[in-house]
Write a protein that holds these residues in place. Structure first.
Motif, PDB file in Angstrom:
ATOM      1  N   GLY A 113      -2.873  18.822 -20.437  1.00 58.12           N
ATOM      2  CA  GLY A 113      -2.385  17.451 -20.351  1.00 58.12           C
ATOM      3  C   GLY A 113      -1.868  17.072 -18.980  1.00 58.12           C
ATOM      4  N   ARG A 114      -1.845  18.008 -18.064  1.00 58.26           N
ATOM      5  CA  ARG A 114      -1.366  17.734 -16.713  1.00 58.26           C
ATOM      6  C   ARG A 114      -2.457  17.005 -15.945  1.00 58.26           C
ATOM      7  N   ILE A 115      -2.061  16.025 -15.167  1.00 56.99           N
ATOM      8  CA  ILE A 115      -3.004  15.278 -14.340  1.00 56.99           C
ATOM      9  C   ILE A 115      -2.436  15.117 -12.943  1.00 56.99           C
ATOM     10  N   GLN A 116      -3.312  14.849 -12.010  1.00 60.41           N
ATOM     11  CA  GLN A 116      -2.886  14.552 -10.648  1.00 60.41           C
ATOM     12  C   GLN A 116      -3.905  13.617 -10.030  1.00 60.41           C
ATOM     13  N   LEU A 117      -3.497  12.985  -8.961  1.00 62.69           N
ATOM     14  CA  LEU A 117      -4.388  12.087  -8.239  1.00 62.69           C
ATOM     15  C   LEU A 117      -5.134  12.852  -7.158  1.00 62.69           C
ATOM     16  N   ALA A 118      -6.443  12.661  -7.105  1.00 62.08           N
ATOM     17  CA  ALA A 118      -7.221  13.201  -5.984  1.00 62.08           C
ATOM     18  C   ALA A 118      -7.020  12.244  -4.801  1.00 62.08           C
ATOM     19  N   ALA A 119      -7.455  12.649  -3.649  1.00 64.22           N
ATOM     20  CA  ALA A 119      -7.369  11.774  -2.466  1.00 64.22           C
ATOM     21  C   ALA A 119      -8.161  10.495  -2.767  1.00 64.22           C
TER      22      ALA A 119
ATOM     23  N   ASP B 207       0.855  -1.182   0.000  1.00 60.76           N
ATOM     24  CA  ASP B 207       0.000   0.000   0.000  1.00 60.76           C
ATOM     25  C   ASP B 207       0.895   1.236   0.000  1.00 60.76           C
ATOM     26  N   TRP B 208       1.120   1.818  -1.184  1.00 66.12           N
ATOM     27  CA  TRP B 208       2.062   2.931  -1.295  1.00 66.12           C
ATOM     28  C   TRP B 208       1.714   3.800  -2.488  1.00 66.12           C
ATOM     29  N   VAL B 209       1.775   5.103  -2.318  1.00 60.81           N
ATOM     30  CA  VAL B 209       1.662   6.061  -3.400  1.00 60.81           C
ATOM     31  C   VAL B 209       2.859   6.982  -3.265  1.00 60.81           C
ATOM     32  N   GLY B 210       3.567   7.196  -4.360  1.00 61.01           N
ATOM     33  CA  GLY B 210       4.759   8.028  -4.293  1.00 61.01           C
ATOM     34  C   GLY B 210       5.060   8.692  -5.613  1.00 61.01           C
TER      35      GLY B 210
ATOM     36  N   ILE C 223     -10.119   3.318  -4.550  1.00 59.64           N
ATOM     37  CA  ILE C 223     -10.676   3.876  -5.778  1.00 59.64           C
ATOM     38  C   ILE C 223      -9.946   5.194  -5.987  1.00 59.64           C
ATOM     39  N   HIS C 224      -9.177   5.264  -7.068  1.00 57.74           N
ATOM     40  CA  HIS C 224      -8.395   6.463  -7.375  1.00 57.74           C
ATOM     41  C   HIS C 224      -9.123   7.300  -8.421  1.00 57.74           C
ATOM     42  N   THR C 225      -9.064   8.589  -8.255  1.00 59.51           N
ATOM     43  CA  THR C 225      -9.616   9.519  -9.230  1.00 59.51           C
ATOM     44  C   THR C 225      -8.472  10.324  -9.816  1.00 59.51           C
ATOM     45  N   VAL C 226      -8.373  10.305 -11.134  1.00 61.00           N
ATOM     46  CA  VAL C 226      -7.354  11.079 -11.840  1.00 61.00           C
ATOM     47  C   VAL C 226      -8.017  12.376 -12.292  1.00 61.00           C
ATOM     48  N   VAL C 227      -7.425  13.505 -11.927  1.00 62.76           N
ATOM     49  CA  VAL C 227      -7.991  14.810 -12.209  1.00 62.76           C
ATOM     50  C   VAL C 227      -7.153  15.518 -13.265  1.00 62.76           C
ATOM     51  N   ALA C 228      -7.811  15.962 -14.337  1.00 63.10           N
ATOM     52  CA  ALA C 228      -7.130  16.758 -15.359  1.00 63.10           C
ATOM     53  C   ALA C 228      -7.001  18.186 -14.848  1.00 63.10           C
ATOM     54  N   THR C 229      -5.780  18.714 -14.901  1.00 65.76           N
ATOM     55  CA  THR C 229      -5.545  20.071 -14.400  1.00 65.76           C
ATOM     56  C   THR C 229      -5.269  21.051 -15.531  1.00 65.76           C
TER      57      THR C 229
END
Length: 158
Positions: free
Chosen positions: A145-151, A106-109, A136-142
């Protein structure tokens, strides 16, 4: 296998085969990303320069930064060319999230500006005293083309 984004600045998916076809090894868990697959990523990234990408593979890309319970957890379990592969993905920094399983820690980095998500296993149990789970991961478009992971949403399995 590549699922291109629906729009030029959309989200695409890249599935990689990280299993080494070997006749002999000290473990059956060796992983590697081929130069052909890395070239394919480069080609599709140039075709869609404003897109974000989810890159999925079985083996973990880098060793986890935490302590291991045994040396066998460190030897031959990450991609044997993981540092090379991360260098290939740097051009997608901020535009890609790498997701993998294999050891199911269980790791996010982050490595080299590339987000990495390691999926825990709801059936293998956890590596510590916490309940088995998945996320359940949500990928957010910023934008651009930039993306980030939501909580992530943690789902415990009893």
């Amino acid at each position: 296998m590549i699922l291109p984004p629906a729009d030029d600045d959309g989200l695409g998916i890249i599935l990689l085969n990280s299993n080494i076809e070997a006749h002999f090894s000290f473990t059956n868990a060796l992983g590697m990303v081929s130069t052909e697959q890395a070239r394919a990523i480069d080609i599709v990234a140039k075709q869609y320069p404003r897109a974000g990408w989810i890159v999925a593979l079985h083996h973990h890309v880098v060793e986890y930064p935490g302590r291991a319970h045994a040396l066998s957890e460190r030897i031959g379990t990450a991609l044997i060319n993981g540092s090379w592969f991360i260098r290939q993905l740097r051009r997608l920094a901020g535009r890609a999230v790498v997701m993998h399983g294999h050891r199911h820690v269980d790791w996010v980095g982050d490595c080299g500006g590339v987000a990495i998500v390691s999926a825990p296993s709801p059936v293998m149990g956890s590596f510590d005293d916490t309940a088995a789970c998945f996320y359940i991961h949500t990928v957010v478009a910023t934008g651009g083309g930039r993306i980030q992971l939501a909580a992530p949403e943690r789902i415990e399995v009893s």
